[in-house]
Motif scaffolding. Sequence first.
Motif, PDB file in Angstrom:
ATOM      1  N   ASN A  60     -31.619   8.960   6.543  1.00 48.93           N
ATOM      2  CA  ASN A  60     -31.567   8.268   5.297  1.00 48.93           C
ATOM      3  C   ASN A  60     -29.897   7.507   5.694  1.00 48.93           C
ATOM      4  O   ASN A  60     -29.235   8.002   6.099  1.00 48.93           O
ATOM      5  N   ARG A  61     -30.009   6.326   5.136  1.00 43.75           N
ATOM      6  CA  ARG A  61     -28.608   5.474   5.199  1.00 43.75           C
ATOM      7  C   ARG A  61     -27.666   6.087   4.266  1.00 43.75           C
ATOM      8  O   ARG A  61     -27.919   6.493   3.146  1.00 43.75           O
ATOM      9  N   ARG A  62     -26.406   6.274   5.141  1.00 42.94           N
ATOM     10  CA  ARG A  62     -25.234   6.607   3.813  1.00 42.94           C
ATOM     11  C   ARG A  62     -24.670   5.546   3.142  1.00 42.94           C
ATOM     12  O   ARG A  62     -25.145   4.456   3.030  1.00 42.94           O
ATOM     13  N   SER A  63     -23.849   6.066   2.040  1.00 39.32           N
ATOM     14  CA  SER A  63     -23.577   5.171   0.901  1.00 39.32           C
ATOM     15  C   SER A  63     -22.702   3.920   1.642  1.00 39.32           C
ATOM     16  O   SER A  63     -22.135   3.983   2.628  1.00 39.32           O
ATOM     17  N   ALA A  64     -22.539   2.910   1.008  1.00 41.22           N
ATOM     18  CA  ALA A  64     -21.793   1.892   1.335  1.00 41.22           C
ATOM     19  C   ALA A  64     -20.190   2.356   1.629  1.00 41.22           C
ATOM     20  O   ALA A  64     -19.502   2.016   2.367  1.00 41.22           O
ATOM     21  N   GLU A  65     -19.694   3.225   0.867  1.00 36.40           N
ATOM     22  CA  GLU A  65     -18.575   3.855   0.575  1.00 36.40           C
ATOM     23  C   GLU A  65     -18.260   4.618   1.870  1.00 36.40           C
ATOM     24  O   GLU A  65     -17.248   4.368   2.591  1.00 36.40           O
ATOM     25  N   ASP A  66     -19.078   5.417   2.319  1.00 30.27           N
ATOM     26  CA  ASP A  66     -18.903   6.135   3.520  1.00 30.27           C
ATOM     27  C   ASP A  66     -19.063   5.218   4.703  1.00 30.27           C
ATOM     28  O   ASP A  66     -18.071   5.764   5.770  1.00 30.27           O
ATOM     29  N   GLU A  67     -19.783   4.205   4.977  1.00 28.73           N
ATOM     30  CA  GLU A  67     -19.713   3.543   5.916  1.00 28.73           C
ATOM     31  C   GLU A  67     -18.477   2.751   5.940  1.00 28.73           C
ATOM     32  O   GLU A  67     -17.805   2.591   7.239  1.00 28.73           O
ATOM     33  N   ALA A  68     -18.047   2.223   5.082  1.00 31.43           N
ATOM     34  CA  ALA A  68     -16.752   1.447   4.997  1.00 31.43           C
ATOM     35  C   ALA A  68     -15.528   2.350   5.380  1.00 31.43           C
ATOM     36  O   ALA A  68     -14.870   1.814   6.107  1.00 31.43           O
ATOM     37  N   ALA A  69     -15.509   3.514   5.067  1.00 26.13           N
ATOM     38  CA  ALA A  69     -14.319   4.419   5.415  1.00 26.13           C
ATOM     39  C   ALA A  69     -14.246   4.669   6.817  1.00 26.13           C
ATOM     40  O   ALA A  69     -13.111   4.865   7.191  1.00 26.13           O
ATOM     41  N   VAL A  70     -15.403   4.531   7.676  1.00 25.83           N
ATOM     42  CA  VAL A  70     -15.217   4.820   8.951  1.00 25.83           C
ATOM     43  C   VAL A  70     -15.572   3.422   9.768  1.00 25.83           C
ATOM     44  O   VAL A  70     -15.656   3.483  11.080  1.00 25.83           O
ATOM     45  N   GLY A  71     -16.072   2.450   9.137  1.00 28.12           N
ATOM     46  CA  GLY A  71     -16.355   1.411   9.756  1.00 28.12           C
ATOM     47  C   GLY A  71     -17.769   1.366  10.542  1.00 28.12           C
ATOM     48  O   GLY A  71     -17.721   0.781  11.638  1.00 28.12           O
ATOM     49  N   ALA A  72     -18.751   2.122   9.895  1.00 26.35           N
ATOM     50  CA  ALA A  72     -19.970   2.561  10.619  1.00 26.35           C
ATOM     51  C   ALA A  72     -20.879   1.157  10.244  1.00 26.35           C
ATOM     52  O   ALA A  72     -21.254   0.961   8.902  1.00 26.35           O
ATOM     53  N   THR A  73     -22.106   0.798  11.047  1.00 23.40           N
ATOM     54  CA  THR A  73     -22.994  -0.239  10.945  1.00 23.40           C
ATOM     55  C   THR A  73     -24.349   0.656  11.110  1.00 23.40           C
ATOM     56  O   THR A  73     -24.368   1.291  12.044  1.00 23.40           O
ATOM     57  N   TYR A  74     -25.219   0.657  10.109  1.00 24.61           N
ATOM     58  CA  TYR A  74     -26.313   1.345  10.254  1.00 24.61           C
ATOM     59  C   TYR A  74     -27.286   0.689  10.758  1.00 24.61           C
ATOM     60  O   TYR A  74     -27.426  -0.625  10.936  1.00 24.61           O
ATOM     61  N   CYS A  75     -28.205   1.368  12.025  1.00 28.03           N
ATOM     62  CA  CYS A  75     -29.207   0.724  12.776  1.00 28.03           C
ATOM     63  C   CYS A  75     -30.597   1.426  12.382  1.00 28.03           C
ATOM     64  O   CYS A  75     -30.843   2.451  12.692  1.00 28.03           O
TER      65      CYS A  75
END
Length: 329
Positions: free
Chosen positions: A181-196
Motif C-alpha cells: 500500500n502506498r504511504r500518504s503524501a505527507e509520509d513521502e514528503a517527510a523523507v523525500g521518498a518516491t513510490y515505485c
Amino acid sequence: MAADKPWALISEVGENGYREDLAMMMKEHFQIVPFSDFLQNPDFYGPKIQVLFSWKFCPEATPSLLALLPSLRVVSSAGTGTDHLDIPYIHSLGVKMTNTPHVVSDATADFAMGLLLASARKICQGQEIAKSPNTVIVPHTLLGTEVTGSTLGIIGMGEIGYKIAQRSKGFYMKILYHNRNRRSAEDEAAVGATYCENLDDLLKMSDFVMLSLRFSPESVGLIGHRELSLMKRTAILINVSRGLVVDQEALVQALQSGAIQAAALDVTYPEPLPRDHPLLHLPNALITPHIGIYSVNTAKKILQKMLDNSLAAIKGLPIPDEVKPQGDA
C-alpha cells in the motif's frame, strides 16, 4: 511468595539465554523454568507451566512440546514476526498467542543502516587487514561505494522500512520504495521518498536494495534470479526481513558472478546456515546472526511487553498484543 507465582518456561539464563538482569525481571512475576531443567523432568514441570516465553524461536512451540504443557495459557513470542509459529494450531488448544510490536523498529532500522554502511565501505574486510600481522599497505580492494547521495530502494515501507528511510535522509540518499500500500503524501514528503508501483523499476534504479518487508507466504523467493539480474552490477542487497524472502542459491550465483556487488544479511534460511554453506565463504557476503533487535534497551522493552501480555492472559484481562489466527476478529 515464589510459590504463588505462575510458572513459565524459558530458554536458559546466561550466555545461551537471558541476561541475568532480564531473568530478574521475569522472576519478579514468574517461577521460571529453564528449558534444560524442563527436559530433565517434563512430567514434573509440564503440568505447572502456564506461560511459554519464546525468544529467538526458543523454546520452539512445537506440537510435541505443547502436548507436554496441559496447563499452558499463553505463548509469548519476542519480536514482531510470528511466521515461525503455527498460530491456528496454538489457538485451537485454547492457548493465547502474543508478540511485541513497535518496540523493535528503532533497533532494527539502526542495524539495517549499519549493515548498509559496513558492506558499502568494506568495514569488516578493513578490520581484518588492519589486524593482520602480514599487513604492510592498504590494498585498493578496500575502495568502497559512496553512500551519501546514492539511491536506496526500500522493499517494505512499514514501520521499520519508514524508520530506515528517516535515517537514510541524513545521508542525502534518494529514496525509492515499493510497498503493498502506498504511504500518504505527507509520509513521502517527510523523507523525500518516491513510490515505485513496479518492483522492477526500483531494482533497476537502486544502488542499495533494502528488504524490510513483513514476511508472508507470498514473499517467499521474492528476490530470485530474475530480480537479481535486474539490479545494477554495483548494487548491494541488504536483508533484515526473513531469509526465505531471498532465493539463496540465486544470491550465491549473483555474488559469485558479479551480477551484484555484495549482500549484507542479518537473516538467512536456515538460521544458522550449515557451516559449509557457500554464502559463508564469499568475501562479498556480510552475514550476521539475526541480531537486528539486539540492544540492551530494546531487549528490556521486549521483555516488558512479554511480561505485560502474559500476565494479562493469566488474569483473563484484555491482552495488549494478542495475535489471532488470520480471519479472526
